[in-house]
Design a protein around this motif. Structure first.
Motif, PDB file in Angstrom:
ATOM      1  N   VAL A 180       0.837  -1.207   0.000  1.00  0.00           N
ATOM      2  CA  VAL A 180       0.000   0.000   0.000  1.00  0.00           C
ATOM      3  C   VAL A 180       0.867   1.249   0.000  1.00  0.00           C
ATOM      4  O   VAL A 180       0.608   2.214  -0.733  1.00  0.00           O
ATOM      5  CB  VAL A 180      -0.948   0.005   1.214  1.00  0.00           C
ATOM      6  N   SER A 181       1.910   1.248   0.832  1.00  0.00           N
ATOM      7  CA  SER A 181       2.809   2.401   0.918  1.00  0.00           C
ATOM      8  C   SER A 181       4.164   1.934   1.412  1.00  0.00           C
ATOM      9  O   SER A 181       4.303   0.857   1.981  1.00  0.00           O
ATOM     10  CB  SER A 181       2.233   3.467   1.866  1.00  0.00           C
ATOM     11  N   GLY A 182       5.165   2.776   1.187  1.00  0.00           N
ATOM     12  CA  GLY A 182       6.508   2.435   1.609  1.00  0.00           C
ATOM     13  C   GLY A 182       7.277   1.674   0.536  1.00  0.00           C
ATOM     14  O   GLY A 182       6.884   1.623  -0.637  1.00  0.00           O
ATOM     15  N   HIS A 183       8.358   1.051   0.954  1.00  0.00           N
ATOM     16  CA  HIS A 183       9.266   0.376   0.015  1.00  0.00           C
ATOM     17  C   HIS A 183       9.955  -0.757   0.761  1.00  0.00           C
ATOM     18  O   HIS A 183      10.418  -0.584   1.888  1.00  0.00           O
ATOM     19  CB  HIS A 183      10.311   1.370  -0.503  1.00  0.00           C
ATOM     20  N   GLY A 184      10.025  -1.902   0.144  1.00  0.00           N
ATOM     21  CA  GLY A 184      10.687  -3.024   0.781  1.00  0.00           C
ATOM     22  C   GLY A 184      11.101  -4.072  -0.222  1.00  0.00           C
ATOM     23  O   GLY A 184      11.267  -3.794  -1.411  1.00  0.00           O
ATOM     24  N   THR A 185      11.258  -5.284   0.266  1.00  0.00           N
ATOM     25  CA  THR A 185      11.559  -6.418  -0.597  1.00  0.00           C
ATOM     26  C   THR A 185      10.529  -7.513  -0.345  1.00  0.00           C
ATOM     27  O   THR A 185      10.049  -7.694   0.780  1.00  0.00           O
ATOM     28  CB  THR A 185      12.965  -6.981  -0.349  1.00  0.00           C
ATOM     29  N   LEU A 186      10.213  -8.259  -1.404  1.00  0.00           N
ATOM     30  CA  LEU A 186       9.332  -9.406  -1.319  1.00  0.00           C
ATOM     31  C   LEU A 186      10.080 -10.615  -1.858  1.00  0.00           C
ATOM     32  O   LEU A 186      10.955 -10.474  -2.716  1.00  0.00           O
ATOM     33  CB  LEU A 186       8.056  -9.181  -2.149  1.00  0.00           C
ATOM     34  N   GLY A 187       9.733 -11.774  -1.367  1.00  0.00           N
ATOM     35  CA  GLY A 187      10.419 -12.968  -1.831  1.00  0.00           C
ATOM     36  C   GLY A 187       9.486 -14.151  -1.961  1.00  0.00           C
ATOM     37  O   GLY A 187       8.522 -14.291  -1.198  1.00  0.00           O
ATOM     38  N   ALA A 188       9.778 -15.011  -2.949  1.00  0.00           N
ATOM     39  CA  ALA A 188       9.036 -16.260  -3.133  1.00  0.00           C
ATOM     40  C   ALA A 188       9.859 -17.204  -3.988  1.00  0.00           C
ATOM     41  O   ALA A 188      10.526 -16.767  -4.939  1.00  0.00           O
ATOM     42  CB  ALA A 188       7.685 -16.009  -3.800  1.00  0.00           C
ATOM     43  N   ALA A 189       9.828 -18.474  -3.658  1.00  0.00           N
ATOM     44  CA  ALA A 189      10.505 -19.522  -4.429  1.00  0.00           C
ATOM     45  C   ALA A 189      11.984 -19.213  -4.648  1.00  0.00           C
ATOM     46  O   ALA A 189      12.531 -19.460  -5.729  1.00  0.00           O
ATOM     47  CB  ALA A 189       9.798 -19.721  -5.768  1.00  0.00           C
ATOM     48  N   GLY A 190      12.621 -18.642  -3.622  1.00  0.00           N
ATOM     49  CA  GLY A 190      14.047 -18.372  -3.694  1.00  0.00           C
ATOM     50  C   GLY A 190      14.435 -17.113  -4.442  1.00  0.00           C
ATOM     51  O   GLY A 190      15.628 -16.833  -4.599  1.00  0.00           O
ATOM     52  N   LYS A 191      13.467 -16.327  -4.907  1.00  0.00           N
ATOM     53  CA  LYS A 191      13.757 -15.103  -5.647  1.00  0.00           C
ATOM     54  C   LYS A 191      13.292 -13.892  -4.851  1.00  0.00           C
ATOM     55  O   LYS A 191      12.219 -13.915  -4.251  1.00  0.00           O
ATOM     56  CB  LYS A 191      13.077 -15.126  -7.016  1.00  0.00           C
ATOM     57  N   GLU A 192      14.100 -12.828  -4.863  1.00  0.00           N
ATOM     58  CA  GLU A 192      13.769 -11.596  -4.143  1.00  0.00           C
ATOM     59  C   GLU A 192      13.412 -10.497  -5.138  1.00  0.00           C
ATOM     60  O   GLU A 192      14.027 -10.372  -6.205  1.00  0.00           O
ATOM     61  CB  GLU A 192      14.945 -11.154  -3.267  1.00  0.00           C
ATOM     62  N   TYR A 193      12.414  -9.680  -4.776  1.00  0.00           N
ATOM     63  CA  TYR A 193      11.922  -8.615  -5.649  1.00  0.00           C
ATOM     64  C   TYR A 193      11.973  -7.281  -4.915  1.00  0.00           C
ATOM     65  O   TYR A 193      11.586  -7.190  -3.742  1.00  0.00           O
ATOM     66  CB  TYR A 193      10.470  -8.886  -6.056  1.00  0.00           C
TER      67      TYR A 193
END
Length: 255
Positions: free
Chosen positions: A82-95
């Protein structure tokens, strides 16, 4: 938390098994193992009659998951920034995940998130039981950003717009959409259907019909609509009335 400044009141409405309107000022913090240092509010669950669980999560700097969330064999998950900035990850991959980023993770995979900036990050987190379809391919991880998806007219109306966040593919038993009403825009008719929705209001104000009752809804409210609850909305105010919502789809009803 300070003492109240007036008589306690709320706009919250919870009709178990039917619908709910949950404003942000009534949310409380829940401890969810594996999500650390965050303020986690559970806004929808089977305890109210929903067929899914949805969370509104405030994520301070360096906070987030400490283990994979929702990686059970039959659970699919979705997260929206919704707001802000970060990292997401799934199946060994980071976004890399600025505002508007989203991640769908298929059953058995799960996801992770972390706030990597100085400002707080707010995310919507969703999980439900996946219903596989015989003969169909299994869904894959989907990452994207709503800001890269153009709106299209909703049911041919020039003042209501929609975005599909996930592929419109029979392999998926759910989708996430963003629906936006220009001031004065509305649904083309009062809807009554088997699908249920969980809607988080991103901006603006609306007047929503829920099971025969009109309610005023605004930014940061969460609304749950159960199956067959009649529902429709008007966008009111001076800005667009926009929300992100879940929908179960592409499956017959089990007996």
């Amino acid at each position: 938390m300070p003492y109240p400044t007036d008589i306690l009141s709320t706009r919250a409405i919870v009709k178990h098994g039917s619908y709910a309107v949950i404003p942000p000022d009534g949310l409380v913090n829940n401890v969810v193992p594996g999500i650390e240092g965050c303020r986690v509010s559970i806004v929808a669950s089977p305890k109210m009659g929903a067929g899914f669980v949805q969370y509104v999560i405030e994520v301070p700097k360096n906070a987030g998951t400490t283990r994979v969330f929702g990686d059970q064999e039959n659970i699919e998950t979705f997260l929206y920034v919704v707001s802000g900035h970060g990292t997401l990850g799934a199946a060994g991959k980071e976004y890399d995940a600025p505002q508007g980023a989203y991640l769908y993770s298929p059953a058995g995979v799960g996801l992770e998130f972390r706030n990597t900036c100085d400002q707080p990050m707010k995310v919507l987190l969703y999980k439900q039981v996946f219903l596989p379809l015989e003969g169909a391919a299994r869904p894959e991880v989907c990452f994207g950003n709503v800001n890269d998806i153009p709106y299209r007219e909703y049911d041919g109306m020039a003042n209501v717009f929609i975005k599909d966040l996930l592929p419109v593919d029979i392999a998926f038993d759910m989708n996430m959409h963003i629906l936006s009403f220009a001031p004065g825009g509305c649904h083309p008719f009062v809807e009554t259907h088997v699908q249920e929705h969980g809607a988080y209001i991103l901006e603006g104000e609306g007047c929503y019909l829920l099971d025969g009752q009109w309610s005023m809804i605004k930014a940061e409210d969460f609304v749950w609509f159960g199956p067959y609850v009649s529902q429709a909305a008007y966008g009111v105010g001076r800005t667009s009335f926009t929300y992100i919502y879940s929908k179960d789809c592409h499956r017959d009803v089990a007996l």
